[in-house]
Design a protein around this motif. Structure first.
Motif, short mmCIF file in Angstrom:
data_model
loop_
_atom_site.label_atom_id
_atom_site.label_comp_id
_atom_site.label_asym_id
_atom_site.label_seq_id
_atom_site.Cartn_x
_atom_site.Cartn_y
_atom_site.Cartn_z
N GLY A 171 3.86 9.77 -7.13
CA GLY A 171 5.07 10.25 -7.81
C GLY A 171 4.88 10.37 -9.31
O GLY A 171 5.31 11.36 -9.93
N SER A 172 4.22 9.39 -9.91
CA SER A 172 3.94 9.45 -11.35
C SER A 172 3.05 10.64 -11.68
O SER A 172 3.27 11.34 -12.67
N TYR A 173 2.04 10.85 -10.84
CA TYR A 173 1.15 11.99 -11.07
C TYR A 173 1.90 13.32 -10.93
O TYR A 173 1.72 14.23 -11.74
N LEU A 174 2.73 13.43 -9.90
CA LEU A 174 3.48 14.68 -9.70
C LEU A 174 4.41 14.96 -10.89
O LEU A 174 4.56 16.11 -11.29
N LEU A 175 5.00 13.91 -11.43
CA LEU A 175 5.81 14.10 -12.65
C LEU A 175 4.93 14.59 -13.80
O LEU A 175 5.31 15.51 -14.54
N ALA A 176 3.76 13.97 -13.97
CA ALA A 176 2.86 14.37 -15.06
C ALA A 176 2.37 15.80 -14.87
O ALA A 176 2.14 16.52 -15.85
N ALA B 188 0.83 -1.21 0.00
CA ALA B 188 0.00 0.00 0.00
C ALA B 188 0.86 1.25 0.00
O ALA B 188 0.58 2.21 -0.73
N LEU B 189 1.91 1.24 0.81
CA LEU B 189 2.84 2.38 0.85
C LEU B 189 3.51 2.58 -0.51
O LEU B 189 3.53 3.69 -1.05
N GLY B 190 4.03 1.51 -1.09
CA GLY B 190 4.67 1.60 -2.40
C GLY B 190 3.71 2.03 -3.50
O GLY B 190 4.06 2.85 -4.36
N PHE B 191 2.50 1.50 -3.45
CA PHE B 191 1.47 1.88 -4.42
C PHE B 191 1.22 3.39 -4.36
O PHE B 191 1.20 4.07 -5.38
N GLY B 192 1.05 3.90 -3.14
CA GLY B 192 0.79 5.33 -2.97
C GLY B 192 1.95 6.18 -3.44
O GLY B 192 1.77 7.17 -4.15
N VAL B 193 3.17 5.79 -3.07
CA VAL B 193 4.36 6.56 -3.45
C VAL B 193 4.55 6.57 -4.97
O VAL B 193 4.76 7.63 -5.58
N LEU B 194 4.46 5.40 -5.58
CA LEU B 194 4.68 5.32 -7.03
C LEU B 194 3.57 6.01 -7.82
O LEU B 194 3.84 6.72 -8.80
#
Length: 125
Positions: free
Chosen positions: A72-77, A63-69
């Motif tokens: 993170g992908s959204y913040l890059l986009a 769950a932690l990794g899912f949220g971070v990734l």
């Protein structure tokens, strides 16, 4: 009791993020992003089930990794662009997704801490 409430909150956040990404999948974004939205939706569903069904540290880490990734992908986009997408943080799915992913991150950390504390308590007996 607190552990179950936390697991339910994390599972709901995972399902919320999965729902947003399934909705985005149905919108037909160009390129590789559309199948990645579907993969994210499936991953969120599987992790939500695991968080509720398996009292182990691994679903919490998932769950932690899912949220971070995902966040993170959204913040890059939303900043420099990611896989041909450039978002602007101006829609309900974006707001909901950021909220659910932050809950996944905080909840995943809290579940890991709870699990660690339970192991220490069990070891001191």
């Amino acid at each position: 009791m607190m552990g179950w409430v936390l697991r339910i909150v994390v599972a709901v956040a995972l399902l919320g993020s999965a729902g947003v990404h399934y909705f985005l999948f149905t919108q037909g974004y160009p390129g590789i992003v559309t199948p990645l939205f579907l993969l994210n939706a499936i991953g969120g569903l599987v992790l939500a089930i695991a968080v509720l069904a398996w009292r182990h540290w691994l679903p919490a880490l998932g769950a932690l990794g899912f949220g971070v990734l995902t966040l993170g992908s959204y913040l890059l986009a939303a900043t420099v662009g990611f896989l041909g997408q450039h978002d602007q943080f101006n829609s309900q799915p974006e707001y909901w997704s950021v909220i659910t992913e932050v809950v996944c991150i905080i909840g995943g950390i809290a579940l890991l801490a709870l699990h660690s504390r339970a192991r220490v308590s069990a070891g001191s007996r």
